[in-house]
Design a protein around this motif. Structure first.
Motif, PDB file in Angstrom:
ATOM      1  N   TYR A  92       1.984  -0.757   4.269  1.00  0.00           N
ATOM      2  CA  TYR A  92       1.527  -2.117   4.550  1.00  0.00           C
ATOM      3  C   TYR A  92       1.845  -3.003   3.344  1.00  0.00           C
ATOM      4  O   TYR A  92       1.727  -2.568   2.199  1.00  0.00           O
ATOM      5  CB  TYR A  92       0.019  -2.151   4.803  1.00  0.00           C
ATOM      6  CG  TYR A  92      -0.409  -1.585   6.125  1.00  0.00           C
ATOM      7  CD1 TYR A  92      -0.574  -2.407   7.232  1.00  0.00           C
ATOM      8  CD2 TYR A  92      -0.657  -0.218   6.273  1.00  0.00           C
ATOM      9  CE1 TYR A  92      -0.980  -1.884   8.457  1.00  0.00           C
ATOM     10  CE2 TYR A  92      -1.054   0.311   7.491  1.00  0.00           C
ATOM     11  CZ  TYR A  92      -1.214  -0.529   8.581  1.00  0.00           C
ATOM     12  OH  TYR A  92      -1.600  -0.007   9.786  1.00  0.00           O
ATOM     13  N   ASN A 139     -11.857  -5.866   4.405  1.00  0.00           N
ATOM     14  CA  ASN A 139     -11.128  -4.748   4.987  1.00  0.00           C
ATOM     15  C   ASN A 139      -9.700  -5.162   5.305  1.00  0.00           C
ATOM     16  O   ASN A 139      -9.456  -6.234   5.863  1.00  0.00           O
ATOM     17  CB  ASN A 139     -11.834  -4.260   6.250  1.00  0.00           C
ATOM     18  CG  ASN A 139     -11.166  -3.035   6.847  1.00  0.00           C
ATOM     19  OD1 ASN A 139     -10.209  -3.137   7.604  1.00  0.00           O
ATOM     20  ND2 ASN A 139     -11.679  -1.868   6.493  1.00  0.00           N
ATOM     21  N   LEU A 140      -8.753  -4.309   4.967  1.00  0.00           N
ATOM     22  CA  LEU A 140      -7.339  -4.636   5.106  1.00  0.00           C
ATOM     23  C   LEU A 140      -6.942  -4.886   6.559  1.00  0.00           C
ATOM     24  O   LEU A 140      -6.196  -5.821   6.859  1.00  0.00           O
ATOM     25  CB  LEU A 140      -6.499  -3.495   4.523  1.00  0.00           C
ATOM     26  CG  LEU A 140      -4.990  -3.719   4.438  1.00  0.00           C
ATOM     27  CD1 LEU A 140      -4.673  -4.734   3.364  1.00  0.00           C
ATOM     28  CD2 LEU A 140      -4.270  -2.400   4.146  1.00  0.00           C
ATOM     29  N   LEU A 141      -7.442  -4.078   7.475  1.00  0.00           N
ATOM     30  CA  LEU A 141      -6.988  -4.137   8.864  1.00  0.00           C
ATOM     31  C   LEU A 141      -7.851  -5.025   9.747  1.00  0.00           C
ATOM     32  O   LEU A 141      -7.341  -5.692  10.648  1.00  0.00           O
ATOM     33  CB  LEU A 141      -6.941  -2.719   9.449  1.00  0.00           C
ATOM     34  CG  LEU A 141      -6.020  -1.735   8.708  1.00  0.00           C
ATOM     35  CD1 LEU A 141      -6.059  -0.374   9.375  1.00  0.00           C
ATOM     36  CD2 LEU A 141      -4.597  -2.261   8.651  1.00  0.00           C
ATOM     37  N   GLN A 187      -7.532   0.484   1.198  1.00  0.00           N
ATOM     38  CA  GLN A 187      -7.621  -0.209   2.477  1.00  0.00           C
ATOM     39  C   GLN A 187      -8.415  -1.508   2.351  1.00  0.00           C
ATOM     40  O   GLN A 187      -9.020  -1.966   3.319  1.00  0.00           O
ATOM     41  CB  GLN A 187      -8.286   0.707   3.516  1.00  0.00           C
ATOM     42  CG  GLN A 187      -7.459   1.922   3.886  1.00  0.00           C
ATOM     43  CD  GLN A 187      -6.163   1.541   4.589  1.00  0.00           C
ATOM     44  OE1 GLN A 187      -6.159   0.727   5.511  1.00  0.00           O
ATOM     45  NE2 GLN A 187      -5.056   2.127   4.156  1.00  0.00           N
ATOM     46  N   LYS A 188      -8.373  -2.107   1.167  1.00  0.00           N
ATOM     47  CA  LYS A 188      -9.174  -3.309   0.938  1.00  0.00           C
ATOM     48  C   LYS A 188      -8.334  -4.412   0.312  1.00  0.00           C
ATOM     49  O   LYS A 188      -7.512  -4.161  -0.567  1.00  0.00           O
ATOM     50  CB  LYS A 188     -10.361  -2.988   0.017  1.00  0.00           C
ATOM     51  CG  LYS A 188     -11.336  -1.971   0.570  1.00  0.00           C
ATOM     52  CD  LYS A 188     -12.468  -1.709  -0.393  1.00  0.00           C
ATOM     53  CE  LYS A 188     -11.977  -1.015  -1.649  1.00  0.00           C
ATOM     54  NZ  LYS A 188     -13.102  -0.656  -2.556  1.00  0.00           N
ATOM     55  N   THR A 229       0.835  -1.194   0.000  1.00  0.00           N
ATOM     56  CA  THR A 229       0.000   0.000   0.000  1.00  0.00           C
ATOM     57  C   THR A 229       0.872   1.247   0.000  1.00  0.00           C
ATOM     58  O   THR A 229       2.076   1.187   0.264  1.00  0.00           O
ATOM     59  CB  THR A 229      -0.928   0.031   1.229  1.00  0.00           C
ATOM     60  OG1 THR A 229      -0.137   0.264   2.408  1.00  0.00           O
ATOM     61  CG2 THR A 229      -1.680  -1.278   1.376  1.00  0.00           C
TER      62      THR A 229
END
Length: 225
Positions: free
Chosen positions: A68, A124-126, A108-109, A64
């Motif tokens: 990340y 969702n990434l987190l 963020q995906k 990202t």
């Protein structure tokens, strides 16, 4: 009369079989997609993996714009994604799928692409919370293959690169090694390619060791003729 009835039965059976076959080819509707997620058994799991002795060769990776990065890999029958934060903390997600697949990141995906179902699902990434399913357009027929073959991904100032040779595989983030596959992981990936050569070697070795016996058998056949 009996012949006509038999022909009618055969025709109806063939038509019904064709209808059922075509129905099976129809992809699941949007309403069926939550049940597909249940079949995938998408979940989070403990991430206790040594990145410098990684046991599996990733099938895809992504990064990202805020640092990340993630790798997708197959752990026996489990499909896994490992997410690494800029501070080095990790999260891991797993699911079950029988076909080829790959992973990408969009903002963020997570984008998880499934070839067998011709769909991808978004998480969702987190948090790992799944958000939606989408069907792949027909023009993306080779998209999955390209995603698995790419060797460099860049987002913002972060650039992740795969370096792969016959006996090594590692990932670099902005020139720094962040993941190194263990020798065992390399061996397990290369093993299917080595099996045909091993079988050929054993065959040639067996022929060489028994060459005298084979020559004598050939001479005996010739003498009988």
């Amino acid at each position: 009369m009996k012949k006509r009835c038999l022909q009618a039965i055969v025709t109806l059976t063939g038509a019904l079989s064709l209808f059922l076959f075509l129905c099976a080819m129809v992809p699941p509707s949007v309403e069926d997609l939550p049940s597909l997620l249940e079949q995938l058994n998408w979940r989070s799991k403990k991430a206790e993996i040594d990145l410098m002795h990684f046991p599996y060769v990733p099938n895809s990776f992504a990064v990202t714009s805020d640092g990340y990065w993630a790798v997708a890999y197959q752990e026996n029958i489990h499909s896994c994604i490992l997410l690494v934060a800029p501070d080095g903390s990790t999260k891991q997600y797993a699911f079950e799928t029988g076909g080829s697949w790959a992973m990408d990141i969009d903002g963020q995906k997570f984008m998880i692409y499934l070839s067998r179902s011709d769909i991808y699902f978004v998480a969702n990434l987190l948090t790992g919370q799944w958000q939606e399913f989408c069907r792949l357009p027909t023009e993306y027929g080779d998209f999955l293959w390209k995603l698995k073959q790419r060797r460099t991904v860049q987002q913002g100032t972060y650039r992740i690169t795969a370096h792969e040779e016959w006996n090594s595989y590692h990932l670099e983030l902005n020139g720094k090694t962040i993941l190194q596959v263990s020798p065992l992981g390399i061996f397990l990936v290369r093993l299917p390619y080595a099996v045909p050569f091993l079988m050929l070697f054993l065959l040639c070795f067996a022929i060489y060791k028994n060459r005298k016996l084979l020559i004598n058998q050939a001479k005996n056949r010739n003498s009988w003729t």
